[in-house]
Design a protein around this motif. Sequence first.
Motif, PDB file in Angstrom:
ATOM      1  N   TYR A 113      47.674  32.882  40.874  1.00 45.23           N
ATOM      2  CA  TYR A 113      48.982  33.184  40.293  1.00 45.23           C
ATOM      3  C   TYR A 113      48.935  33.061  38.777  1.00 45.23           C
ATOM      4  CZ  TYR A 113      53.591  32.045  38.449  1.00 45.23           C
ATOM      5  OH  TYR A 113      54.711  31.990  37.662  1.00 45.23           O
ATOM      6  N   MET A 114      48.352  31.990  38.267  1.00 47.60           N
ATOM      7  CA  MET A 114      48.297  31.769  36.824  1.00 47.60           C
ATOM      8  C   MET A 114      47.518  32.872  36.120  1.00 47.60           C
ATOM      9  SD  MET A 114      47.739  27.642  36.934  1.00 47.60           S
ATOM     10  CE  MET A 114      47.296  27.499  35.203  1.00 47.60           C
ATOM     11  N   ILE A 118      50.308  34.745  34.183  1.00 49.63           N
ATOM     12  CA  ILE A 118      50.362  34.062  32.890  1.00 49.63           C
ATOM     13  C   ILE A 118      49.253  34.536  31.952  1.00 49.63           C
ATOM     14  CG2 ILE A 118      50.265  31.823  31.723  1.00 49.63           C
ATOM     15  CD1 ILE A 118      51.442  30.564  34.242  1.00 49.63           C
ATOM     16  N   PHE A 119      48.009  34.304  32.340  1.00 54.41           N
ATOM     17  CA  PHE A 119      46.895  34.563  31.430  1.00 54.41           C
ATOM     18  C   PHE A 119      46.646  36.055  31.193  1.00 54.41           C
ATOM     19  CE2 PHE A 119      45.351  30.378  33.325  1.00 54.41           C
ATOM     20  CZ  PHE A 119      45.923  29.621  32.312  1.00 54.41           C
ATOM     21  N   GLU A 120      46.876  36.894  32.214  1.00 52.27           N
ATOM     22  CA  GLU A 120      46.610  38.319  32.078  1.00 52.27           C
ATOM     23  C   GLU A 120      47.835  39.159  32.442  1.00 52.27           C
ATOM     24  OE1 GLU A 120      43.035  39.345  34.189  1.00 52.27           O
ATOM     25  OE2 GLU A 120      41.853  37.781  33.222  1.00 52.27           O
ATOM     26  N   TRP A 125      49.834  42.960  36.240  1.00 52.49           N
ATOM     27  CA  TRP A 125      49.539  42.394  37.558  1.00 52.49           C
ATOM     28  C   TRP A 125      50.597  41.384  37.999  1.00 52.49           C
ATOM     29  CZ3 TRP A 125      43.678  41.242  36.344  1.00 52.49           C
ATOM     30  CH2 TRP A 125      42.983  42.458  36.351  1.00 52.49           C
ATOM     31  N   ALA A 126      51.787  41.462  37.403  1.00 51.76           N
ATOM     32  CA  ALA A 126      52.826  40.484  37.707  1.00 51.76           C
ATOM     33  C   ALA A 126      53.178  40.467  39.193  1.00 51.76           C
ATOM     34  CB  ALA A 126      54.066  40.761  36.872  1.00 51.76           C
ATOM     35  N   ALA A 131      53.012  37.529  44.546  1.00 52.78           N
ATOM     36  CA  ALA A 131      52.522  37.431  45.927  1.00 52.78           C
ATOM     37  C   ALA A 131      51.790  36.103  46.139  1.00 52.78           C
ATOM     38  CB  ALA A 131      51.595  38.605  46.230  1.00 52.78           C
ATOM     39  N   TYR A 132      51.008  35.703  45.137  1.00 54.36           N
ATOM     40  CA  TYR A 132      50.304  34.426  45.251  1.00 54.36           C
ATOM     41  C   TYR A 132      51.250  33.251  45.098  1.00 54.36           C
ATOM     42  CZ  TYR A 132      45.630  36.311  45.723  1.00 54.36           C
ATOM     43  OH  TYR A 132      44.514  36.938  46.212  1.00 54.36           O
TER      44      TYR A 132
END
Length: 214
Positions: A113-114, A118-120, A125-126, A131-132
């Motif tokens: 998820y992160m 967050i990182f990418e 890919w939000a 989903a995760y």
Amino acid sequence: MADRPTLYTCSGSRGLRATWAAEEAGAQIDLKMLPFPPRYLAPEYLKINPLGTVPLLIDGDARLTESCAIAHYLATKDGMTDLAIAPGEPDYAEYLDFTYHADATITFPQTVYMRFAIFEKDKGWAEAGQAYAKWFHKRLVKVEQRLEGRDFLCADRFTVADICVGYALILAEKVGLDEGVPEALKEYRERLTGREAYRRGVEREEAGLKALKV
């Protein structure tokens, strides 16, 4: 006197499990803080740990890179403490199960998820990240059921299993995953983070990070 174990970590990372366990067990360690992510901001670290991951504990010839294993190691390296459960004790199997469950089942979807959310997040890919997030929340059911009528996971006392599972709940609050965390687990997290050893561990990491001047 023999050299103390050296723990390499980043502030607030999974290495907090190890820092926290050291404080709970009274284990003397040398704490080496690294900027995040160390593989880019501290490339010399790759000579020590080619994975570039944290944490890393070096104790003589022993080298450990898994946060839950390090927490258990620090709780038992100088003899059993109340932080660990020995074979033959009640809840020994549950202690092992929840200690491994913490990373293999709970923290794993958090890290994915992160990455996506967050990182990418600029890569679009939000949706995958969300989903995760749902996967993470669904994976909390085992811990929630286990804690019904209990303050801690095993043997009616605080153990490394609580450190390992508790960190995942602490991380959830930090990275925006708290909305789906059941209230009972938030109360459990509050009990854990209220511990003096936890506060000392966090303060020690923050002081080490500040000393890096990054």
